[in-house]
Write an enzyme that holds these catalytic residues in place. Structure first.
Site, PDB file in Angstrom:
ATOM      1  N   SER A 119       0.827  -1.201   0.000  1.00  0.00           N
ATOM      2  CA  SER A 119       0.000   0.000   0.000  1.00  0.00           C
ATOM      3  C   SER A 119       0.873   1.267   0.000  1.00  0.00           C
ATOM      4  O   SER A 119       1.689   1.451  -0.894  1.00  0.00           O
ATOM      5  CB  SER A 119      -0.947  -0.043   1.204  1.00  0.00           C
ATOM      6  OG  SER A 119      -1.972   0.900   1.087  1.00  0.00           O
ATOM      7  N   ASP A 150     -10.022  -5.127  -4.005  1.00  0.00           N
ATOM      8  CA  ASP A 150      -9.312  -4.348  -2.982  1.00  0.00           C
ATOM      9  C   ASP A 150     -10.229  -3.204  -2.578  1.00  0.00           C
ATOM     10  O   ASP A 150     -10.594  -2.368  -3.402  1.00  0.00           O
ATOM     11  CB  ASP A 150      -7.989  -3.829  -3.561  1.00  0.00           C
ATOM     12  CG  ASP A 150      -7.111  -3.144  -2.520  1.00  0.00           C
ATOM     13  OD1 ASP A 150      -7.647  -2.569  -1.561  1.00  0.00           O
ATOM     14  OD2 ASP A 150      -5.875  -3.178  -2.687  1.00  0.00           O
ATOM     15  N   HIS A 153      -7.086  -6.233   0.374  1.00  0.00           N
ATOM     16  CA  HIS A 153      -5.965  -5.283   0.378  1.00  0.00           C
ATOM     17  C   HIS A 153      -4.734  -5.798   1.121  1.00  0.00           C
ATOM     18  O   HIS A 153      -3.618  -5.720   0.611  1.00  0.00           O
ATOM     19  CB  HIS A 153      -6.421  -3.949   0.986  1.00  0.00           C
ATOM     20  CG  HIS A 153      -5.353  -2.909   0.971  1.00  0.00           C
ATOM     21  ND1 HIS A 153      -4.801  -2.422  -0.202  1.00  0.00           N
ATOM     22  CD2 HIS A 153      -4.697  -2.269   1.980  1.00  0.00           C
ATOM     23  CE1 HIS A 153      -3.876  -1.525   0.085  1.00  0.00           C
ATOM     24  NE2 HIS A 153      -3.793  -1.421   1.396  1.00  0.00           N
TER      25      HIS A 153
END
Length: 259
Positions: free
Chosen positions: A93, A194, A224
């Protein structure tokens, strides 16, 4: 301020190949520790820092910004390059975005990049309102825990400080302009579903970098936080194979036994 249980940084002194592992926004090293420990077990030297403002309480994060988070991974990269002959960077991320910026700015000091569901921009109308909204509302609901696997949990904040979110938005805008400076081999793994980072972010990153050695892998069984989800083992194995291809000495260094 005490660190949340499981959120501690992790380091392992292994062989001549090093890996810097970067966690995500409002998350902690806990989401990346299984990946870091897997790489350590293969004999690599591993650094997984706790980013400033993370891993304690959201109020601590509210007074930090992207410059603080990037400075921490930049310091860790410098330490690894002094210790190791070859260094790779990984991230999930926002951690993926930090890893990409390290590659963009450090050139040959970074031998390759492996990212999972990397962030490229803050989407939606709320993002456009952040410059004003952050002065009116201190936090919004948290982002952690987007995982399919039953029983898997992520340690992190249940609130997002909007001052920090605004800083993150500014960081992604800066990074987007720097992506063409990324020339290293790139392994980009992203989930098909996600709820935190749009798959469009991965597509944007792939279209912007200048890397010619690029591998894209779809993670079809995870959300995610794929590093704690059903595709975790695949992420670990694919990343190690990627590093071993670029650093042939890896297989000859033996495996680590310590922690």
């Amino acid at each position: 301020m005490p660190v949340l249980p499981g959120a501690e940084p992790y380091r392992h002194d292994g062989g001549e190949t090093g890996v810097l592992v970067c966690h995500g926004f409002t998350g902690t090293p806990q989401s990346m520790r299984p990946w870091a420990e897997y790489l350590a077990a293969q004999g690599l030297t591993v650094s997984l820092p706790l980013l400033p403002g993370h891993g304690t309480r959201w109020e601590d994060m509210a007074v930090t910004g992207w410059q603080d988070w990037y400075a921490e991974v930049d310091r860790e990269l410098t330490a690894l390059t002094e210790r190791c002959a070859r260094v790779f960077v990984c991230g999930l991320s926002m951690g993926g975005a930090l890893a990409l910026r390290l590659a963009a700015l450090h050139g040959e000091a970074v031998s390759g990049v492996a990212v999972v569901n990397p962030l490229n921009r803050i989407h939606g109308l709320a993002a456009q309102a952040l410059p004003v909204l952050r002065h009116l509302v201190p936090t919004t609901k948290g982002l952690v825990g987007d995982i399919v696997k039953p029983g898997a949990t992520e340690v992190g904040y249940d609130r997002v400080p909007l001052h920090a979110a605004y800083s993150l938005r500014r960081f992604t805008q800066r990074l987007d302009g720097e992506l063409p400076q990324v020339t290293q081999p790139l392994l980009l793994m992203h989930s098909t579903v996600d709820h935190v980072v749009s798959p469009a972010d991965s597509a944007r990153i792939l279209s912007r970098v200048s890397s010619t050695d690029v591998t894209e892998i779809l993670l079809e069984h995870s959300y995610h936080v794929a590093t704690l989800d059903h595709d975790a083992d695949r992420i670990f194995e694919e990343s190690y194979a990627f590093f071993a291809r670029l650093a042939p000495s890896l297989g000859k260094e033996g495996t680590a036994t310590g922690g």
